[in-house]
Design an enzyme around this catalytic site. Structure first.
Site: not given
Length: 670
Positions: A161, A191, A304, A411, A414, A460, A545
Site C-alpha cells: 500500500y 491533496h 501522513n 470564591y 478564595r 496517523f 476513512e
C-alpha cells in the site's frame, strides 16, 4: 552577475543586472519589458517608458525610491514587487509578515533531531527561529536502512500500500514501476486542497521541524537525500504556503502537509525572510536550494501524520503554561487591591514544601491543601503564599486591614488554588500527550527495516492530540472566566470600595467600563470555542476513512481560546494596577510592586479617559513575553529557599521554577 526577481501582476521575472549602479526605475522598466514581451497583447502596456509604477521589497514591503541606485538598497537575489499605477495589487501577492526574530546572533545554535527527544518547548523555540537543526548520525543510519528496504520492495515489484498501489479507495489499484514517481507527485498535488489564510512563518517552521523529526525516526521510508533537502529548507526558513483549513485529522493532516511538501517540490508559494512571499521555485533558487524529487512512497511519507495538530498544540500548551503561572500573580495583585485575606492559602507551613511550587513533585504543603492534595492546587497555594506573605514581604495594604471583620472572601479570590490548580494539572496532562506525539511515528504504512517488512496501521489518527487539546480549551478557559469576575469586582464600587470603573470624575470619565465589557465578550466567545471539536466525525474517502478526529480545528481553536485568556488577564492586570493608584501611598508586597512597576513601564496610570486598546495590547505583550512571570519568579524562589533551606537542591543549577529540560535533548553551539 547579480540578478533580481521582480513580481509584475501575475508573473515572476528574473532580471539580470550587469551594473548595480543603475537605478530602481531601470530595474522596474526592465522587468516591465520582459513582462510585456511574454504577453500576446503586451499585457495591455503600450509604451513601457510611459508606465507609472512604484517598487517595494517583498520582505517587509518597504517602498523603494525610483532614483536610488540598486546596490544601495538591494542585495543580490532580492525580491521586488512592482505596482503599476491603476492596478489593484496582484491577487496572488501576500504581504510578508513582520515581527519575526530570525538569526540575530553572531553564532548559530543547533538542535540535533533523532525523532525521540524533541520537546514542545524546543519546538516553539524552533518556530521563533532561535535554532537551526541537524540530524543525529543514528537517525541518518535508521533512515538509510528504512529506504533500502523500500528500494528492495520496488525492485522486486511487491504489492505494498502506498508504495506500489494507489491511496485510500484506490488501495487495490496496482501502479506500474514506470509511474511510481508520478504517483507520488500526483498525491501531493491533488491533496494540496486546503483553504484559508496561510500559517504564519513561525507556525510553518514548527510544522516543518516536527515533520523532519518524525521522519528522522526511520520508520517512514524517506530517503536521506530528501530529508537533507528538508533540513536545508528549514535552516534557510524557506517555508511553504500552508492554508490553515482543510484537515480532518485522519488519515493525518493530509491537506496542510501536502501544501508543505508542494513548496519543497518547487510548486505553489513559499516565504523566506529574504524574499517574502513568492513562487516556491524562485525562493528555493534564491537560497541555493533545489526542489525535492519524490521517490516511491516519499509523497506519502511527507503527508501522513498529525504534525499540524501537534505543532499548533505545542504552541498552545506552552502559551497555556505561561498564562497559568502569570494568572496566579495577577490574581494575587487583585486580592491585595480588594483587601482580601491570605488565610485561604494557609499560613501554617510546618514542613518542607519547596518542590510544590517548583514542580509537581509531591511534598507536604500547607495543611488545608494537604487535605485535598491535588498537585496543581498545592502549587498555586504556595505561589500565593510566596507573593502575599507580609512577614516575608511587608505589605502596607495588608497591614491596613489586618484587624478588619472580614473572615472570608468571594470564591473568585478564595478558591484560586482550587480553580487555577486544576488548570495547572490539565496543562501537565496535555503537555505529556503533546510531547509523546511530538516523538511518535505517525506514518502509514510503517517500514520496519530490522524485520524486513511494512505494516499498515492507524498511528496517523489524530484522536490523542485532538482530545487533549479540547480538554486544554476547557481547562484554560477557566482562567479567563474567573479573571473576568475579579475584574468585575475591581470595577464595581459596591464590591471594591474603589471609585466606579477605577476612574475619578465618573460620568465625565468612563474608565474601565468597556474594558470589562471586552473581557466579558471574550469569555463568552470562549464558551462557544470550548465545545469539543473531537466529538464530531464525518466519514471521508468513500468510507475508507470512516472515523476522523477533527483535530485541526481543536488545535486552531485552542490557540484562539488561549489568546482570549491572555487578553482577559491583561485587562485584569491593568485594572488591578489602576486600583493600586487609589490605595497610595500604601504599598503592596515587594514582588507585586515589581509587577506594578513593570506594567507602569508600558502603561501610564489612568487619570482621565484615553484610547484604551493600546494599553491592553501593551500589557498583553508583557504576558506573551512572560515578563510578568520572569519578574516575580526570583521572589518565589527566594521565599521557598528562605522558608525551607533544608529542601534546597544540592546543585545550584537544579533550583529553578521552570520545567526541567529533557535529559535527552541534544544541543550544540557552533
Amino acid at each position: 552577475m547579480p540578478r533580481f526577481t521582480v513580481h509584475v501582476r501575475d508573473e515572476w521575472l528574473t532580471v539580470p543586472c550587469k551594473d548595480t549602479s543603475s537605478t530602481i526605475r531601470w530595474l522596474g522598466l526592465e522587468a516591465l519589458k520582459r513582462y510585456a514581451k511574454n504577453k500576446p497583447d503586451n499585457g495591455g502596456i503600450q509604451q513601457v517608458k510611459d508606465v507609472c509604477f512604484t517598487s517595494r521589497r517583498c520582505q517587509g514591503h518597504g517602498l523603494l525610491d525610483a532614483d536610488d541606485m540598486i546596490h544601495d538598497v538591494l542585495e543580490d537575489n532580492d525580491f521586488v514587487e512592482l505596482e503599476i499605477e491603476g492596478d489593484t495589487m496582484s491577487s496572488d501577492f501576500i504581504p510578508s509578515q513582520p515581527g519575526l526574530s530570525y538569526f540575530t546572533c553572531g553564532y548559530v545554535q543547533y538542535i540535533s533531531l533523532d525523532g525521540n527527544s524533541l520537546t514542545s518547548t524546543d519546538l516553539v523555540k524552533l518556530g521563533h527561529g532561535l535554532y537551526k537543526i541537524k540530524l543525529t548520525p543514528e537517525a541518518e543510519r535508521k533512515v538509510e536502512q528504512s529506504r533500502e528496504l523500500l528500494d528492495t520492495i520496488v525492485k522486486e515489484k511487491k504489492v505494498v500500500y502506498g508504495i506500489t498501489t494507489g491511496f485510500g479507495k484506490f488501495a487495490r489499484t496496482v501502479i506500474p514501476n514506470s509511474k511510481l514517481k508520478e504517483l507520488q507527485e500526483n498525491l501531493i498535488r491533488s491533496h494540496s486542497a486546503g483553504l484559508g489564510s496561510p500559517l504564519s512563518p513561525e507556525k510553518t517552521r514548527m510544522l516543518l521541524a516536527l515533520r523532519i523529526n518524525i521522519l528522522a525516526k526511520g520508520y517512514s521510508g524517506i530517503s536521506l537525500e530528501t530529508l537533507h533537502c528538508m533540513v536545508k529548507a528549514f535552516n534557510a526558513s524557506c517555508l511553504s504556503f500552508v492554508p490553515e483549513k482543510g484537515t480532518v485529522g485522519a488519515s493525518g493532516d493530509l491537506a496542510p502537509l501536502s501544501h508543505l511538501a508542494l513548496g519543497l517540490m518547487g510548486e505553489g508559494k513559499m516565504w523566506s525572510p529574504k524574499s517574502g512571499w513568492a513562487d516556491a521555485k524562485y525562493v528555493l533558487e534564491a537560497h541555493g536550494l533545489r526542489p525535492i524529487t519524490l521517490k516511491p512512497k516519499e509523497g506519502l511519507a511527507l503527508i501522513n501524520g498529525t504534525q499540524m495538530i501537534t505543532s499548533l498544540g505545542a504552541e498552545a500548551v506552552e502559551r497555556a503554561e505561561s498564562m497559568a503561572q502569570q494568572a496566579d500573580i495577577i490574581a494575587a495583585l487583585t486580592l491585595e487591591v480588594l483587601k482580601g485575606t491570605t488565610k485561604a492559602f494557609d499560613s501554617v507551613l510546618p514542613v518542607p514544601v519547596l518542590h510544590v511550587c517548583l514542580t509537581h513533585t509531591l511534598h507536604p504543603p500547607p495543611d488545608i491543601h494537604e487535605l485535598r492534595p491535588h498537585p496543581g492546587q498545592k502549587q498555586v497555594a504556595l505561589r500565593f503564599r510566596a507573593l502575599l506573605d507580609s512577614d516575608h514581604h511587608a505589605s502596607e495594604i495588608a497591614e491596613s486591614h489586618r484587624f478588619c471583620e472580614r473572615v472570608q472572601d468571594a470564591y473568585t479570590m478564595r478558591c484560586c488554588p482550587q480553580v487555577h490548580g486544576i488548570v495547572n494539572d490539565t496543562i501537565a496532562f496535555v503537555k505529556n500527550v503533546i510531547n509523546t506525539e511530538i516523538n511518535s511515528a505517525t506514518d502509514n504504512p510503517m517500514v520496519f527495516s530490522e524485520r524486513g517488512e511494512t505494516i499498515s496501521g492507524g498511528n496517523f489518527h489524530g484522536e490523542y492530540p485532538a482530545k487533549a487539546l479540547d480538554y486544554l480549551c476547557i481547562g484554560v478557559h477557566e482562567l479567563a472566566s474567573i479573571s473576568e469576575r475579579r475584574t468585575e469586582r475591581l470595577c464595581n464600587p459596591s464590591l471594591s470600595e474603589l471609585p466606579a470603573f477605577l476612574v475619578n470624575e465618573g460620568g465625565l470619565n468612563s474608565g474601565f467600563m468597556i474594558a470589562h465589557c471586552t473581557a466579558a465578550a471574550l469569555v463568552s466567545e470562549n464558551k462557544v470555542l470550548c465545545h469539543p471539536s473531537s466529538v464530531d466525525s464525518l466519514s471521508t474517502s468513500a468510507a475508507t476513512e470512516d472515523h476522523v478526529s477533527m483535530g485541526g480545528w481543536a488545535a486552531r481553536k485552542a490557540l484562539r481560546v488561549i489568546e482570549h485568556v491572555e487578553q482577559v488577564l491583561a485587562i485584569e492586570l491593568l485594572a488591578a494596577c489602576q486600583g493600586i493608584e487609589f490605595l497610595r501611598p500604601l504599598r503592596t508586597t515587594t514582588p507585586l510592586e515589581k509587577v506594578y512597576d513593570l506594567v507602569r513601564s508600558v502603561v501610564k496610570p489612568w487619570i482621565k479617559d484615553r484610547f484604551m486598546a493600546a494599553d491592553i495590547e501593551a500589557v498583553h505583550r508583557l504576558l506573551v513575553d512572560q515578563k510578568v512571570w520572569n519578574i516575580a519568579k526570583p521572589y518565589i524562589e527566594k521565599y521557598c529557599t528562605d522558608h525551607f533551606p533544608e529542601s534546597r537542591p544540592s546543585s545550584p543549577t537544579a533550583f529553578s521554577l521552570d520545567p526541567p529540560p529533557s535529559p535527552q535533548k541534544r544541543l550544540r553551539l557552533e
